[in-house]
Motif scaffolding. Structure first.
Motif, mmCIF file in Angstrom:
data_model
loop_
_atom_site.group_PDB
_atom_site.id
_atom_site.type_symbol
_atom_site.label_atom_id
_atom_site.label_comp_id
_atom_site.label_asym_id
_atom_site.label_seq_id
_atom_site.Cartn_x
_atom_site.Cartn_y
_atom_site.Cartn_z
ATOM 1 N N GLU A 78 20.957 14.764 7.641
ATOM 2 C CA GLU A 78 19.988 14.237 8.168
ATOM 3 C C GLU A 78 19.005 13.215 7.225
ATOM 4 O OE1 GLU A 78 17.835 17.390 9.978
ATOM 5 O OE2 GLU A 78 19.241 17.512 11.765
ATOM 6 N N ARG A 79 19.456 13.160 6.008
ATOM 7 C CA ARG A 79 18.913 12.657 4.700
ATOM 8 C C ARG A 79 19.392 11.280 4.000
ATOM 9 N NH1 ARG A 79 15.019 15.763 2.588
ATOM 10 N NH2 ARG A 79 15.321 15.049 0.423
ATOM 11 N N GLY A 80 20.155 10.643 5.138
ATOM 12 C CA GLY A 80 20.691 9.664 4.267
ATOM 13 C C GLY A 80 19.660 8.210 4.111
ATOM 14 N N GLU A 81 18.597 8.300 4.767
ATOM 15 C CA GLU A 81 17.532 7.108 4.324
ATOM 16 C C GLU A 81 17.020 7.500 2.956
ATOM 17 O OE1 GLU A 81 13.298 5.620 6.037
ATOM 18 O OE2 GLU A 81 14.844 6.620 7.263
ATOM 19 N N TYR A 82 16.753 8.847 2.579
ATOM 20 C CA TYR A 82 16.445 9.184 1.265
ATOM 21 C C TYR A 82 17.484 8.862 0.251
ATOM 22 C CZ TYR A 82 15.055 12.282 -2.789
ATOM 23 O OH TYR A 82 14.664 12.648 -3.990
ATOM 24 N N TYR A 83 18.736 9.045 0.503
ATOM 25 C CA TYR A 83 19.706 9.020 -0.479
ATOM 26 C C TYR A 83 19.944 7.524 -0.676
ATOM 27 C CZ TYR A 83 20.959 13.866 0.816
ATOM 28 O OH TYR A 83 21.034 15.157 1.104
ATOM 29 N N GLN A 84 19.741 6.686 0.176
ATOM 30 C CA GLN A 84 19.908 5.312 0.285
ATOM 31 C C GLN A 84 18.948 4.628 -0.551
ATOM 32 O OE1 GLN A 84 22.503 3.115 1.454
ATOM 33 N NE2 GLN A 84 21.454 1.888 -0.082
ATOM 34 N N GLN A 85 17.663 5.370 -0.617
ATOM 35 C CA GLN A 85 16.280 4.850 -1.421
ATOM 36 C C GLN A 85 16.834 5.114 -2.784
ATOM 37 O OE1 GLN A 85 13.069 6.986 0.281
ATOM 38 N NE2 GLN A 85 12.823 5.824 2.027
ATOM 39 N N CYS A 86 17.332 6.155 -3.137
ATOM 40 C CA CYS A 86 17.722 6.508 -4.527
ATOM 41 C C CYS A 86 18.786 5.686 -4.930
ATOM 42 C CB CYS A 86 18.285 7.915 -4.455
ATOM 43 S SG CYS A 86 16.859 9.198 -4.546
ATOM 44 N N LEU A 87 19.788 5.477 -4.045
ATOM 45 C CA LEU A 87 20.976 4.596 -4.609
ATOM 46 C C LEU A 87 20.087 2.962 -4.943
ATOM 47 C CD1 LEU A 87 23.806 3.705 -4.805
ATOM 48 C CD2 LEU A 87 23.964 3.399 -2.409
ATOM 49 N N ASP A 88 19.102 2.664 -3.843
ATOM 50 C CA ASP A 88 18.633 1.340 -4.314
ATOM 51 C C ASP A 88 17.993 1.190 -5.675
ATOM 52 O OD1 ASP A 88 19.791 0.278 -1.903
ATOM 53 O OD2 ASP A 88 17.806 0.835 -0.710
ATOM 54 N N ARG A 89 17.288 2.481 -6.024
ATOM 55 C CA ARG A 89 16.560 2.428 -7.356
ATOM 56 C C ARG A 89 17.490 2.329 -8.555
ATOM 57 N NH1 ARG A 89 13.331 7.824 -6.541
ATOM 58 N NH2 ARG A 89 13.027 7.498 -8.648
ATOM 59 N N LEU A 90 18.865 2.859 -8.268
ATOM 60 C CA LEU A 90 19.819 2.693 -9.292
ATOM 61 C C LEU A 90 20.414 1.385 -9.302
ATOM 62 C CD1 LEU A 90 21.725 6.072 -8.700
ATOM 63 C CD2 LEU A 90 20.300 5.538 -10.644
ATOM 64 N N LYS A 91 20.602 0.683 -8.203
ATOM 65 C CA LYS A 91 20.781 -0.652 -7.851
ATOM 66 C C LYS A 91 19.909 -1.471 -8.734
ATOM 67 C CE LYS A 91 23.531 -0.640 -3.503
ATOM 68 N NZ LYS A 91 23.592 -1.084 -2.199
ATOM 69 N N ASP A 92 18.731 -1.175 -8.560
ATOM 70 C CA ASP A 92 17.776 -2.095 -8.899
ATOM 71 C C ASP A 92 17.650 -2.381 -10.802
ATOM 72 O OD1 ASP A 92 16.685 -2.824 -6.470
ATOM 73 O OD2 ASP A 92 15.046 -1.347 -6.742
ATOM 74 N N GLN A 93 18.316 -1.030 -11.252
ATOM 75 C CA GLN A 93 18.343 -0.911 -12.547
ATOM 76 C C GLN A 93 19.798 -1.697 -13.114
ATOM 77 O OE1 GLN A 93 17.148 2.942 -14.170
ATOM 78 N NE2 GLN A 93 16.908 3.488 -12.089
ATOM 79 N N GLY A 94 20.539 -2.178 -12.176
ATOM 80 C CA GLY A 94 21.697 -2.725 -12.563
ATOM 81 C C GLY A 94 23.003 -1.703 -12.810
ATOM 82 N N LEU A 95 22.648 -0.486 -12.527
ATOM 83 C CA LEU A 95 23.521 0.895 -13.078
ATOM 84 C C LEU A 95 25.023 0.925 -11.827
ATOM 85 C CD1 LEU A 95 20.786 2.996 -13.943
ATOM 86 C CD2 LEU A 95 22.240 1.911 -15.412
ATOM 87 N N VAL A 96 24.816 0.199 -10.796
ATOM 88 C CA VAL A 96 25.802 0.459 -9.713
ATOM 89 C C VAL A 96 26.934 -0.766 -9.483
ATOM 90 C CG1 VAL A 96 25.963 1.008 -7.368
ATOM 91 C CG2 VAL A 96 24.130 1.863 -8.539
ATOM 92 N N TYR A 97 27.992 -0.586 -9.440
ATOM 93 C CA TYR A 97 28.854 -1.677 -9.150
ATOM 94 C C TYR A 97 30.036 -1.068 -8.024
ATOM 95 C CZ TYR A 97 32.315 0.928 -12.439
ATOM 96 O OH TYR A 97 33.125 1.648 -12.771
ATOM 97 N N LYS A 98 30.491 -1.992 -7.402
ATOM 98 C CA LYS A 98 31.663 -2.118 -6.396
ATOM 99 C C LYS A 98 32.880 -1.502 -6.820
ATOM 100 C CE LYS A 98 29.291 -5.098 -3.249
ATOM 101 N NZ LYS A 98 29.445 -6.337 -2.512
#
Length: 306
Positions: A78-98
């Motif tokens: 039930e917490r997917g929205e929160y996990y997505q927010q955390c993921l977006d914060r990491l993306k904004d730092q350039g730390l995530v790739y496909k």
């Protein structure tokens, strides 16, 4: 010093076995002996492996053993929205790739193994250009990985100082799978941080997960808890206990042992009692000490098996 907050976070993929119960009891005793608070969280991220029915059965099992909690249950599904927010914060730092690699491709590449048996990702997709990634994405959806680098160290409450090179010991790890399911490492870190967990007690098989999570705490700006890892319970043939093998499940134990007998036997394995006598968890609280807990893995005596 603030309030101690611990948690029990099982994956509701079947009935609990002794390893789950051993970890839960020690976590519960550690928190209660410090006058702290216990959170119950159901790690039901994977809809193919977990179910609400199993989670509700786990709650009934814990209650029958006298292992109470103060907050929850919290359901990760039930917490997917929160996990997505955390993921977006990491993306904004350039730390995530496909990442488009399949498990079969990783096996074929003979990627090096970590000590826990996980494959260390060799970084195949780390330097893909946006154009290359877009072409690959036409054929299959990507997983998302974290760029892991540097060192992470901590003092384990039971096994002492630990130090890991993220690139060599962990590799770039998955944050969200290709099917859209958020990965364990991201969800558990995000939840422990958001829920104010100050102490994590779990099996030493998860010791190598800790540097990954410490990395995420740092990148997400979340407070990190203290970690205490405990020895594994082993079957008669030396295997780790597992739900898949139905190793000494609570369902089977309840046919021949009372709740107090089960707790007493576990307390004896944990060094809190000299002999396996019936006892309620609350009666163990004033006796609890981490110094009594063995550091070597524990082979279950034959008396546990029917």
């Amino acid at each position: 010093m603030g309030e101690v907050v611990g948690r029990f976070a099982p994956s509701p993929s079947g009935r609990m076995h002794l390893g789950n119960l051993f970890s839960c009891l020690l976590s519960w005793l550690s928190v209660r002996s410090q006058g702290g608070r216990v959170i119950l969280r159901m790690e039901d991220l994977d809809p193919q492996r977990t179910s609400r029915t199993h989670g509700e059965q786990m709650m009934r099992d814990l209650e029958s053993l006298g292992l109470s909690w103060d907050q929850g249950p919290c359901w990760q599904s039930e917490r997917g929205e929160y996990y997505q927010q955390c993921l977006d914060r990491l993306k904004d730092q350039g730390l995530v790739y496909k990442c488009f690699c399949t498990r079969a491709e990783l096996h074929a590449a003979n990627a090096p193994h970590a000590e826990d048996g996980d494959y260390l990702y060799p970084g195949t997709c780390r330097e893909l250009t946006e154009e290359q990634a877009a072409r690959l994405e036409i054929r299959r959806p990507p997983a998302l990985r974290l760029k892991a680098a540097g060192r992470e160290g901590f003092v384990d409450g039971h096994y002492g100082p630990q130090s890991y090179d993220l690139a060599k010991d962990c590799g770039d790890f998955i944050l969200r799978r290709s099917d859209g399911v958020f990965a364990y490492q991201l969800a558990v870190t995000a939840d422990d941080g958001a829920m104010g967990v100050t102490e994590v007690v779990r099996g030493r098989d998860l010791l190598s997960s800790t540097p990954r999570q410490l990395c995420l705490y740092r990148m997400l700006g979340l407070p990190r808890p203290a970690f205490i890892h405990i020895p594994m319970l082993l079957a008669q043939d030396g295997r780790r206990l597992s739900k898949r093998e139905r190793d000494v499940s609570l369902e089977e134990l309840q046919t021949r042992l009372s709740p107090q007998e089960i707790v007493g036997r576990l307390a004896c394995l944990a060094g809190q009692l000299d002999r396996p006598e019936p006892v309620k968890p609350q009666e163990l609280v004033p006796l609890f000490s981490w110094e009594k807990v063995p550091r070597e893995d524990i082979l279950l005596p034959e008396s546990w098996f029917a």
